[in-house]
Motif scaffolding. Sequence first.
Motif, PDB file in Angstrom:
ATOM      1  N   SER A 162      -2.229  -5.101  -6.500  1.00 26.45           N
ATOM      2  CA  SER A 162      -2.864  -5.864  -7.573  1.00 26.45           C
ATOM      3  C   SER A 162      -3.865  -5.014  -8.338  1.00 26.45           C
ATOM      4  O   SER A 162      -4.795  -4.439  -7.754  1.00 26.45           O
ATOM      5  CB  SER A 162      -3.577  -7.086  -6.981  1.00 26.45           C
ATOM      6  OG  SER A 162      -4.498  -7.637  -7.904  1.00 26.45           O
ATOM      7  N   VAL A 163      -3.704  -4.970  -9.656  1.00 25.64           N
ATOM      8  CA  VAL A 163      -4.664  -4.276 -10.516  1.00 25.64           C
ATOM      9  C   VAL A 163      -6.014  -4.992 -10.466  1.00 25.64           C
ATOM     10  O   VAL A 163      -7.068  -4.359 -10.372  1.00 25.64           O
ATOM     11  CB  VAL A 163      -4.134  -4.209 -11.958  1.00 25.64           C
ATOM     12  CG1 VAL A 163      -5.203  -3.674 -12.916  1.00 25.64           C
ATOM     13  CG2 VAL A 163      -2.883  -3.338 -12.020  1.00 25.64           C
ATOM     14  N   LEU A 164      -5.990  -6.322 -10.512  1.00 26.82           N
ATOM     15  CA  LEU A 164      -7.230  -7.104 -10.476  1.00 26.82           C
ATOM     16  C   LEU A 164      -8.024  -6.861  -9.194  1.00 26.82           C
ATOM     17  O   LEU A 164      -9.225  -6.598  -9.244  1.00 26.82           O
ATOM     18  CB  LEU A 164      -6.908  -8.597 -10.587  1.00 26.82           C
ATOM     19  CG  LEU A 164      -6.643  -9.155 -11.980  1.00 26.82           C
ATOM     20  CD1 LEU A 164      -5.916 -10.487 -11.874  1.00 26.82           C
ATOM     21  CD2 LEU A 164      -7.946  -9.321 -12.751  1.00 26.82           C
ATOM     22  N   ALA A 165      -7.356  -6.964  -8.053  1.00 18.13           N
ATOM     23  CA  ALA A 165      -8.048  -6.807  -6.773  1.00 18.13           C
ATOM     24  C   ALA A 165      -8.578  -5.388  -6.610  1.00 18.13           C
ATOM     25  O   ALA A 165      -9.715  -5.176  -6.160  1.00 18.13           O
ATOM     26  CB  ALA A 165      -7.111  -7.170  -5.621  1.00 18.13           C
ATOM     27  N   THR A 166      -7.765  -4.400  -6.987  1.00 20.37           N
ATOM     28  CA  THR A 166      -8.201  -3.013  -6.841  1.00 20.37           C
ATOM     29  C   THR A 166      -9.370  -2.713  -7.766  1.00 20.37           C
ATOM     30  O   THR A 166     -10.329  -2.044  -7.372  1.00 20.37           O
ATOM     31  CB  THR A 166      -7.038  -2.052  -7.137  1.00 20.37           C
ATOM     32  OG1 THR A 166      -5.942  -2.357  -6.273  1.00 20.37           O
ATOM     33  CG2 THR A 166      -7.460  -0.615  -6.921  1.00 20.37           C
ATOM     34  N   ALA A 167      -9.294  -3.192  -9.003  1.00 26.95           N
ATOM     35  CA  ALA A 167     -10.392  -2.971  -9.941  1.00 26.95           C
ATOM     36  C   ALA A 167     -11.680  -3.619  -9.429  1.00 26.95           C
ATOM     37  O   ALA A 167     -12.761  -3.032  -9.531  1.00 26.95           O
ATOM     38  CB  ALA A 167     -10.029  -3.515 -11.314  1.00 26.95           C
TER      39      ALA A 167
END
Length: 305
Positions: A162-167
Amino acid sequence: PLSGRRSKVSVADFARVPRSKASVAEWVKSLPRILAADDFRGVVASLERARQKHKPIIWGLGGHVIKVGLGPVLINLMDRGYVNAVAMNGAALIHDFEIALVGATSEDVPTVLGRGRFGMAEETGRLINEAISRGDREGVGIGEAVGGILMRHGRASFRRASVLATAYRRQIPVTVHEAIGMDIIHMHPAMDARALGSATHRDFRLLAALVRTMSGGGVYLNVGSAVVLPEVFLKCVSLAANLGRAPRGITTVNLDFIQHYRPTQNVLLRPSATPGSRAYALTGHHEIMVPLLAAALRARGRRRR
């Protein structure tokens, strides 16, 4: 005489045939120094300069970019310093959330639309709307609110993709720009229009603050958004200019499989009219072009060491 005439193309600009085991760096170097091939090298060079100068590199992502499986590539670019902020439309938010939660996304719309089942996934509508409402009460935008719930939710087994979780974990800003009525979460009973409007406006102000710092080498890439993000980016540029900080010396990129009107005008032509700015249009499928761009950046990093 033909030999004395000025010509725009020379054999010195032609492609070179790379060797059979050529590296990515060698392959990029072998491309002709003409049109899109030269633009591709220009984008790679601009991203490398921005990273070295610690200037913002902002990726605007449409939903298609996420649902064709590019999350791991974007996350790797985050890890290597080529993503400093992400702007998403609502579709990108939804696809990334569903991937994090269950490892799958993208409905077969024609088969379910007539039965009233399109967009009716319970967890997607309820959890995203609850996160937005809670985040708005806490004074944070949609990107931070949904990224936070993905990091805390026990069932988000695929958050590594996930881009959201990693960011969120890496404290990289993610802004989400909603247009009410466009996304499936707007149909759910948990939808709070006041919270959604307040939270997405907060994200708009955050993105504008980031755009305000782009002068002197920042890069904005619009990847796969034909309407919403190009319009939002243009307003961010206008707001920064109104406050006396018009972005100058920036690079803007539109990467899509069709070059639409709004990205051409609002991402490329209008913002790049400031002194020292450049604009590039790269046309191609995201699932090929984004990994290729990432590989070229990785090759430059290896060559630099």
